[in-house]
Design an enzyme around this catalytic site. Structure first.
Site, PDB file in Angstrom:
ATOM      1  N   GLU A  96      -1.567 -17.792   8.082  1.00 26.91           N
ATOM      2  CA  GLU A  96      -2.006 -17.599   9.470  1.00 26.91           C
ATOM      3  C   GLU A  96      -2.810 -18.802   9.950  1.00 26.91           C
ATOM      4  OE1 GLU A  96      -0.721 -13.718   8.063  1.00 26.91           O
ATOM      5  OE2 GLU A  96      -1.955 -15.283   7.161  1.00 26.91           O
ATOM      6  N   ASP A 126       4.403 -30.773  22.906  1.00 26.79           N
ATOM      7  CA  ASP A 126       5.187 -30.326  24.058  1.00 26.79           C
ATOM      8  C   ASP A 126       4.606 -30.817  25.371  1.00 26.79           C
ATOM      9  OD1 ASP A 126       7.144 -28.612  25.452  1.00 26.79           O
ATOM     10  OD2 ASP A 126       5.369 -27.457  26.015  1.00 26.79           O
TER      11      ASP A 126
END
Length: 303
Positions: free
Chosen positions: A100, A114
């Site tokens: 995680e 991005d």
């Protein structure tokens, strides 16, 4: 294929921290610093993406358990030609949070990629790794190497050879797997004096751990706890309570066990276990890694 079975593990506080970075041009770093990337604030967006990444880990990784997250924190730091991400994930559960934490870092860095790809074609994500974890078995578990163990099965029918004893031999196998030297195994009837004699005999032979199986219930012939109690130097109540807490996960009938755990001397402990093979397995796998530390404390060592 299958996930790891964590049903017999402790629910305890576990923490994992991971880091990673994305290499990019100094010019792109300045655009991020000055908040001139058209899609918005890169650092804030990456932090949110990292938190979402931690939450979505079991949906992306097929062998990760869907575990509760009590705390997720993601921070990013700008360097001359990189952005570094750090994530800490924490929760109370039976398995760790390393994946995680790494997924939080990856999602944060992918968001940077991005949002900046129109300005920099040379970006590289690197060095994603766990740098700290705590709360897992490696923090407290010890094998039983250097310790001597013995097993006493308490059963009228097994003593009369009317049924095969399976729980005692399974206890022997597990103690050996944990590294103990098993110096003896015996079967005695459900009689207090016979049980006490077996316990005292193995103590005198140098056993550090004596495991009994059977005779812990409510039957008139179930006297293992009473026999054990009469010999105890100190009772180890925490083990007995934890055995109940573990047992009821699997069957409410575990509440009917009156098992005792305690010290026969500063160098010898006795553990009453149920007469079922499964009960022996569940309890030894959970608690055997704590026996060595308990004996160190009994001998005068600290926590």
């Amino acid at each position: 294929m299958k996930t790891v079975d964590v049903s017999a593990k402790f629910d305890n506080l576990r923490t994992a921290r991971a880091v990673g970075r994305i290499k990019l041009s100094p010019e792109t770093v300045e655009l991020i610093r000055e908040k001139r990337i058209p899609k918005g604030d890169v650092i804030a967006a990456a932090q949110i993406a990292g938190i979402m990444g931690a939450k979505k880990t079991p949906e992306l990784m097929p062998f990760c358990h869907p575990i509760p997250l009590d705390h997720v924190e993601v921070n990013l730091k700008l360097g001359e030609d990189f952005v570094e991400a750090e994530a800490e994930v924490r929760g109370i559960w039976r398995t760790g949070y390393e994946v995680e934490a790494m997924n939080a870092v990856m999602m944060a860095l992918l968001t940077v990629y991005d949002m900046c790809k129109a300005f920099d074609s040379s970006m590289v994500i690197e060095g994603v790794r766990v740098v700290h974890k705590s709360g897992g078995k490696s923090d407290w578990a010890e094998d039983l190497s250097g310790l001597k163990a013995a097993v006493v099965t308490v059963s009228d029918s097994a003593y009369r050879k009317e049924r095969e004893d399976k729980s005692g031999p399974r206890a022997v196998e597990l103690l050996k797997e944990f590294g103990a030297e098993v110096i003896g195994y015996t079967v005695v009837p459900d009689e207090k004096e016979a049980i006490k004699k077996a316990l005292e005999s193995f103590k005198e032979q140098g056993a550090n751990i004596i495991v009994t199986t059977g005779g812990t219930g409510f039957s008139p012939r179930d006297v293992t706890p009473e026999a054990t109690q009469e010999l105890l130097y100190k009772e180890m109540v925490g083990f007995s309570e934890a055995m109940h807490l573990l047992g009821v996960r699997f069957t409410p009938k575990a509440l009917m066990s009156r098992a005792k755990v305690g010290l026969l001397s500063p160098r010898c402990m006795v553990v009453n276990l149920p007469g079922s093979t499964k009960g022996v397995e569940q309890n030894l796998k959970m608690f055997a890694p704590l026996f060595k530390h308990a004996l160190k404390m009994a001998a005068g060592g600290g926590h």
